[in-house]
Scaffold this motif. Structure first.
Motif, PDB file in Angstrom:
ATOM      1  N   CYS A 121       0.576  -0.857   0.085  1.00 39.95           N
ATOM      2  CA  CYS A 121      -0.252  -0.011   0.033  1.00 39.95           C
ATOM      3  C   CYS A 121       1.133   1.144   0.250  1.00 39.95           C
ATOM      4  O   CYS A 121       1.609   1.431   0.996  1.00 39.95           O
ATOM      5  N   ILE A 122       1.041   1.930  -0.845  1.00 40.04           N
ATOM      6  CA  ILE A 122       1.757   2.905  -1.198  1.00 40.04           C
ATOM      7  C   ILE A 122       0.618   4.605  -1.313  1.00 40.04           C
ATOM      8  O   ILE A 122       0.094   4.660  -2.130  1.00 40.04           O
ATOM      9  N   ILE A 123       1.135   4.920  -0.809  1.00 43.20           N
ATOM     10  CA  ILE A 123       0.579   6.669   0.040  1.00 43.20           C
ATOM     11  C   ILE A 123       1.083   7.529   0.330  1.00 43.20           C
ATOM     12  O   ILE A 123       2.526   7.466   0.164  1.00 43.20           O
ATOM     13  N   SER A 159      -3.187  -2.702   9.536  1.00 49.60           N
ATOM     14  CA  SER A 159      -3.728  -3.362  10.023  1.00 49.60           C
ATOM     15  C   SER A 159      -4.941  -4.989   9.064  1.00 49.60           C
ATOM     16  O   SER A 159      -5.116  -6.062   9.722  1.00 49.60           O
ATOM     17  N   LEU A 160      -4.624  -4.704   7.621  1.00 47.88           N
ATOM     18  CA  LEU A 160      -5.162  -5.468   6.397  1.00 47.88           C
ATOM     19  C   LEU A 160      -4.382  -6.642   6.762  1.00 47.88           C
ATOM     20  O   LEU A 160      -4.313  -7.218   5.870  1.00 47.88           O
ATOM     21  N   GLY A 161      -2.744  -6.061   6.711  1.00 43.99           N
ATOM     22  CA  GLY A 161      -1.733  -6.807   6.578  1.00 43.99           C
ATOM     23  C   GLY A 161      -0.994  -6.149   5.244  1.00 43.99           C
ATOM     24  O   GLY A 161      -0.081  -7.199   4.766  1.00 43.99           O
ATOM     25  N   TYR A 162      -1.194  -5.083   4.989  1.00 40.99           N
ATOM     26  CA  TYR A 162      -0.149  -4.538   3.927  1.00 40.99           C
ATOM     27  C   TYR A 162       1.345  -3.675   4.459  1.00 40.99           C
ATOM     28  O   TYR A 162       0.943  -3.403   5.369  1.00 40.99           O
ATOM     29  N   VAL A 165      -2.564  -1.651  -3.311  1.00 41.07           N
ATOM     30  CA  VAL A 165      -3.021  -0.441  -3.003  1.00 41.07           C
ATOM     31  C   VAL A 165      -2.735   0.781  -3.485  1.00 41.07           C
ATOM     32  O   VAL A 165      -1.734   1.042  -2.664  1.00 41.07           O
ATOM     33  N   CYS A 166      -2.894   1.723  -3.785  1.00 45.94           N
ATOM     34  CA  CYS A 166      -1.904   3.075  -3.655  1.00 45.94           C
ATOM     35  C   CYS A 166      -3.202   4.643  -3.600  1.00 45.94           C
ATOM     36  O   CYS A 166      -4.183   4.431  -3.818  1.00 45.94           O
ATOM     37  N   ALA A 167      -3.281   5.235  -3.078  1.00 44.12           N
ATOM     38  CA  ALA A 167      -3.128   6.392  -2.292  1.00 44.12           C
ATOM     39  C   ALA A 167      -3.121   7.364  -2.626  1.00 44.12           C
ATOM     40  O   ALA A 167      -1.673   7.666  -2.059  1.00 44.12           O
ATOM     41  N   LEU A 168      -3.638   8.766  -3.247  1.00 48.17           N
ATOM     42  CA  LEU A 168      -3.234   9.761  -3.937  1.00 48.17           C
ATOM     43  C   LEU A 168      -4.209  10.681  -3.591  1.00 48.17           C
ATOM     44  O   LEU A 168      -4.963  10.626  -3.284  1.00 48.17           O
ATOM     45  N   LEU A 169      -3.314  11.725  -2.194  1.00 42.02           N
ATOM     46  CA  LEU A 169      -4.042  12.642  -1.636  1.00 42.02           C
ATOM     47  C   LEU A 169      -2.839  13.995  -1.498  1.00 42.02           C
ATOM     48  O   LEU A 169      -1.906  14.330  -1.413  1.00 42.02           O
ATOM     49  N   SER A 170      -3.531  15.244  -2.664  1.00 41.23           N
ATOM     50  CA  SER A 170      -3.213  16.076  -3.242  1.00 41.23           C
ATOM     51  C   SER A 170      -4.403  16.868  -4.113  1.00 41.23           C
ATOM     52  O   SER A 170      -5.184  16.553  -3.717  1.00 41.23           O
TER      53      SER A 170
END
Length: 292
Positions: free
Chosen positions: A56-58, A89-92, A124-129
């Protein structure tokens, strides 16, 4: 060694809640229409029991260069923290990168896409911008979101073929505002191979549908979308599949949040996220929730 079923496995039952998979398909041959059993009828959910859940990359962009004319995103650190704790917590394996330039974002994702993910279930990738329609801001400039997601296409990232690739995007997509409207209504081993579209098995969850801006970040609570996403994963992860959970996120954002501003043009505005799914079979959220 890559999974011979490209990330799928056989489910034990067939219910109406399954994906749109028929046990038969129509084959047109020599002018004759034949009803034949589909060789894919047993594929009902993604295989999630690889040795590792995945990465998971944020990307958490808060401070922007003056040349961009973009303001500070107060509250984004809380979003990043919520996402980190939820997916951890999901294991990532979760990595957070703060205040990244466009080249940094592209370069890091390119490197990830070139890794061997044979022993991982998903990405999973989250992009916050900040963002515009179809674009995301690094701290120095903007770049097309498609440039980032296409790195994980099936013809470029072979070891993620047939596995879910999930992108959560907390960013504006335009400048119009939504005033709202009143309402009264409340697998088994197989050596067989097959071809799938290179854009298959992607899911994009945007904080807002096209041409609207996302809500201003609250320094104390973060964004409506990320708050709702993390809460719904915890509440319904054991009982609903991922697309159903994201529908609950839409419901929560649409009904429970409304802007409050001293400026009338920004007061009492509404928002609803947008889910674009190219998942080809069911994403069992319960398989992602083992540690919650």
């Amino acid at each position: 060694m890559a999974d011979p079923q490209n990330g799928t496995h056989k489910a034990q039952d067939n219910t109406d809640a399954g994906p749109f998979v028929s046990s038969h398909h129509v084959n047109v041959k020599g002018g004759m229409i034949k009803d034949q059993p589909s060789k894919f009828a047993h594929h009902f959910s993604y295989k999630m029991d690889y040795p590792k859940m995945g990465l998971c990359i944020i990307f958490n962009n808060k401070n922007f260069h003056p040349s961009t004319r973009m303001g500070m995103r107060n509250g984004t650190d809380l979003d990043a923290s919520r996402l980190y704790n939820t997916f951890k917590s999901l294991g990532y394996k979760v990595d957070v990168y703060n205040d990244q330039k466009c080249a940094d974002i592209y370069g890091r994702l390119k490197k990830v896409s070139e890794d061997d993910h044979s022993n991982r279930s998903s990405f999973v990738c989250a992009l916050l911008s900040h963002g515009e329609d179809g674009k995301l801001y690094g701290v120095d400039d903007c770049l097309p979101i498609k440039n980032l997601t296409s790195l994980f296409r099936g013809d470029r990232c072979k070891t993620f073929v047939g596995k879910p690739k999930l992108f959560f995007i907390q960013a504006c997509r335009g400048t119009d505002l939504d005033p709202g409207v009143e309402t009264d209504s409340g697998g088994e081993s197989s050596e067989e191979t097959y071809r799938i579209p290179v854009e298959a098995d992607f899911l994009y969850a945007y904080s807002i549908y096209i041409v609207l801006p996302c809500n201003p970040l609250c320094p104390l609570n973060g964004s409506w979308f990320i708050q709702s996403l993390c809460e719904m994963l915890k509440l319904h992860g054991r009982s609903l599949e991922l697309v159903q959970i994201l529908t609950c996120v839409n419901h929560m954002v649409a009904l429970e949040f409304e802007s409050c501003s001293n400026h009338i043009e920004f007061h009492a505005k509404k928002q609803i996220p947008c889910v674009v799914s190219m998942l080809s079979i069911r994403q069992e959220a319960s398989a992602m929730i083992g540690m919650l």
